[in-house]
Design a protein around this motif. Structure first.
Motif: not given
Lengths: 459, 299
Positions: A314-341
């Motif tokens: 849906m990225q082209d319908q989104v102004g800005k999206a940042r994504s974070f993933a957590f389990n025992d702690h939290l990390e930003e994962v947006s860059d993975a989606f910027l760089l790869h399919r």
């Protein structure tokens, strides 16, 4: 010809390509226009009419030679490789050794290919009748050649050459015989390889592709998906997202509550003497901003994967999206989606944060988020939490959650568990619930896409 | 028209467009089957150029529709020329009152005016935009619909009718049919997935970055002034750059720009200084430049 083409298209479909009836007609017409003489042109014609996704290219390349390959090059007859004297000497040597030599060597020396029955028998024993995996072609070929007796060949050739030497053949003559036999052995290997490939292709077509019931699949809970179903569902996500995307786009354009832009309208209608034929509206910055916080503990993985996929599509319908993933702690994962399919990015994200049972710490992850990534949230941002709210009896940190709620435009929770179990055991869902703008149950893809759809309603 | 793909390839070559066998075959097929071509691939590999070369090879005019977000039917298809209609009404006022002079009632006058409506909604006041131009043109044309992935999904859906039937319905005039079937080329940079319906109607052509030899041919053809040894070095460097994980890989058109720059600067060799000065022609992001330096592709 047409039969072969139809089989080929069936093969493509079995390999997962979506080929419509109209496209197969186009392919037949294209083949008729270009003919089959020029193999490269014929191949381009089929490719242009049948393959419309770049990702499907490899499957086409793999299947094409299996269906449209010839039986392989012919064996070189001795008349062509040897002088008449050498031929006579070779025949004499073959007769002298008749009892000791295998049928295979005699055939190679006479330039005769194995008969169809022999090939079929070797293929049957090699297991070609069952295989539907194009990558098994090499293995089956080797097994066929073993069956035909290629292993003994080197020893027998040596024996034959010795016999020829005794019969007084010149070194050049023996060299020519050895070369011919070697070349014919290679040709035979090629023929066996093609034969194996073609029988795999036939099996591929005959095997009924497992058809998945689309609607049923959409409603299968994520937790019960088999690997094959998950694969099928991943393909569905793309099409589902296309549907959501056009709905979102329409809403942005035709949504209620737009405001007349008097200045632009007057200017645009000057040519009609100020009579407003053509209304202009104020442009709104409507593309939503998202911060997606995903629980990727073991139980949440499937749903997290599909959520990330949907959001990426849906990225082209989104102004800005940042994504974070957590389990025992939290990390930003947006860059993975910027760089790869997404096919690369999602496994990448899922391996970056190690899974673990009973490790989920939502409270601590919220603290991580507030401490380091609070800039991702402003009053135009929709914060989406994707999780089951099971916190292993740790502090839910409702204070931080409330801060997020006050700071964001909307705070939405997606929970894959059925609502009846919320609050049971270690689930803190009911504590978070009053702070959320909306809570959606997302146990299957149908529910998930409906929930994502609501994110784009603008309100 | 051409009778074999080879002839197409040769004709394109005469227009200084170096095509692969695949491109020539697809172009040939599209003309034979009367289907649009959908050309996808990274930016700057010559998709638009193909349409231009094709048009001039056939000696047909090229009509180009550049797509963008928010493109709609009035900009792509036709528009009524309100201003002209208004002007005519003003100028013909006397004639109109003469016409309506002997009408007894308002209803009668309105009826009579309605009888003359055709005058105001005729082709005279229709402003054709690229799509309609392509359909109504007196001679056959090549229609280029550039960067279709930038247009909205609704426009794509609207295009389906035009591309499959080559006709358009204008409510006031009825259905307008194409006089000659135009040859259509759609291009897409793959920024979004196109609908399956559109793809089904087209023959598909994926144009990727050319191989070393092919790109060298293009450079030799378009920038013949560049010394052969230097040209090879330059193209080799560009090819290596494309292997890196860059935000934006250098396109063929950028290779050509760079080659021209090297000629203008009288460069003899790709030394550190020349590269330093000209690399920004190839790489347009600061991070890409840095990555290229770190990877030691360029010193």
């Amino acid at each position: 010809m047409d039969d072969r083409l139809i089989q080929f298209i069936a093969g493509l479909r079995a390999a997962g390509l979506r080929v419509s009836l109209a496209e197969s007609q186009d392919a037949a017409r294209a083949a008729a226009v270009l003919g089959v003489r020029d193999r490269a042109a014929f191949k381009s014609a089929l490719k242009a009419t049948l393959v419309k996704e770049r990702d499907d290219g490899p499957a086409f390349e793999r299947l094409f030679p299996l269906f449209f390959g010839s039986g392989g090059p012919p064996l070189i007859p001795p008349q062509q490789a040897l002088s008449p004297d050498q031929q006579r000497a070779l025949e004499a040597a073959l007769r002298a050794l008749a009892g000791d030599l295998s049928r295979l060597l005699q055939q190679l020396a006479q330039g005769q290919p194995p008969t169809d029955e022999e090939l079929a028998r070797a293929a049957r024993i090699a297991g070609a009748g069952r295989s539907t995996e194009p990558r098994e072609q090499g293995r089956i070929t080797r097994a066929m050649l073993r069956q035909l007796g290629l292993e003994r060949l080197a020893r027998e050739i040596a024996q034959l050459l010795q016999q020829l030497e005794q019969m007084g053949m010149s070194p050049e003559g023996r060299e020519a015989v050895a070369q011919m036999l070697q070349a014919n052995a290679e040709v035979l290997a090629e023929q066996a390889s093609r034969y194996a490939g073609q029988s795999i292709a036939r099996n591929l077509v005959e095997r009924q592709p497992r058809s998945f019931d689309e609607q049923g699949l959409l409603e299968t809970p994520f937790s019960e998906l088999t690997e094959a179903e998950a694969r099928e569902l991943r393909k569905l996500v793309t099409r589902l997202a296309a549907r959501l995307r056009s709905r979102a786009a329409l809403r942005q354009k035709k949504g209620a509550g737009r405001q007349l832009d008097a200045k632009t309208t007057l200017r645009a209608n000057l040519r009609t003497g100020g009579v407003p034929f053509d209304l202009h509206y104020k442009k709104r910055q409507i593309k939503p901003k998202f911060a997606l916080i995903c629980d990727i503990s073991t139980s949440m993985r499937p749903v997290a994967e599909f959520m990330l996929r949907l959001m990426y599509e849906m990225q082209d319908q989104v102004g800005k999206a940042r994504s974070f993933a957590f389990n025992d702690h939290l990390e930003e994962v947006s860059d993975a989606f910027l760089l790869h399919r997404p096919d690369v990015a999602i496994p990448n994200v899922l391996t970056r944060i190690p899974p673990g049972y009973y490790a989920t710490d939502l409270g601590f992850s919220l603290k991580n988020f507030v401490d380091t990534h609070l800039d991702a949230v402003d009053r135009r941002t929709t914060v989406i939490v994707l999780g089951d709210g099971r916190n292993n009896h740790r502090d839910p940190r409702l204070d931080l959650f409330e801060r997020l709620q006050r700071r964001s435009r909307r705070l939405v929770w997606f929970n894959p568990e059925p609502s009846a179990t919320w609050g049971q055991g270690d689930s803190d869902m009911l504590a978070y619930l009053p702070l959320c703008t909306a809570v959606h149950q997302v146990s299957n893809l149908a529910e998930l896409s409906a929930a994502v759809d609501t994110l784009f309603t603008g309100r | 028209m051409f009778s074999t793909p080879t002839e197409v390839g040769e004709a394109l070559a005469r227009q200084r467009y170096i095509s692969t066998d695949e491109i020539a075959t697809v172009v040939f097929l599209a003309a034979q089957l009367g289907k649009p071509i959908l050309a996808e691939g990274p930016a700057g590999v010559g998709k638009t150029e193909l349409a231009k070369a094709w048009a001039s090879a056939l000696g047909r005019p090229l009509i180009r529709l550049q797509c963008y977000e928010g493109l709609d039917e009035t900009k792509a298809l036709y528009e009524w020329e309100y201003a002209k209609q208004m002007l005519y009404t003003q100028l013909l006022r006397d004639k109109l009152s003469e016409l309506l002079a002997d009408c007894a009632t308002l209803a009668q006058a309105a009826d009579r005016l309605a009888g003359e409506e055709d005058v105001f909604f005729s082709r005279r006041f229709l402003l054709p935009r690229p799509l309609l131009q392509a359909l109504l043109s007196d001679e056959p044309v090549v229609l280029l619909i550039d960067e279709i992935d930038r247009a909205d999904a609704e426009f794509e859906a609207f295009l389906l009718e035009v591309l499959s039937d080559f006709q358009i319905s204008v409510p006031e005039l009825g259905t307008l049919k194409a006089r000659h079937l135009p040859l259509v080329l759609l291009t897409s940079n793959n920024t979004r997935e196109l609908s399956e319906a559109l793809k089904r109607r087209c023959v598909y052509l994926h144009i990727d970055y050319p191989t070393l030899e092919a790109e060298l041919d293009v450079v030799r053809l378009k920038v013949p002034e560049l010394a052969p040894g230097l040209a090879r070095q330059a193209v080799e460097l560009v090819q290596t750059l494309r292997e890196l994980d860059l935000k934006k890989a250098p396109s063929v058109s950028e290779t050509l720009d760079w080659a021209r720059a090297l000629v203008l600067l009288n460069a003899r060799a790709l030394d550190a200084q020349t590269l330093d000065h000209t690399l920004s022609i190839l790489l347009k992001h600061e991070s890409d430049l840095q990555r290229a330096r770190i990877s030691r592709v360029v010193r």
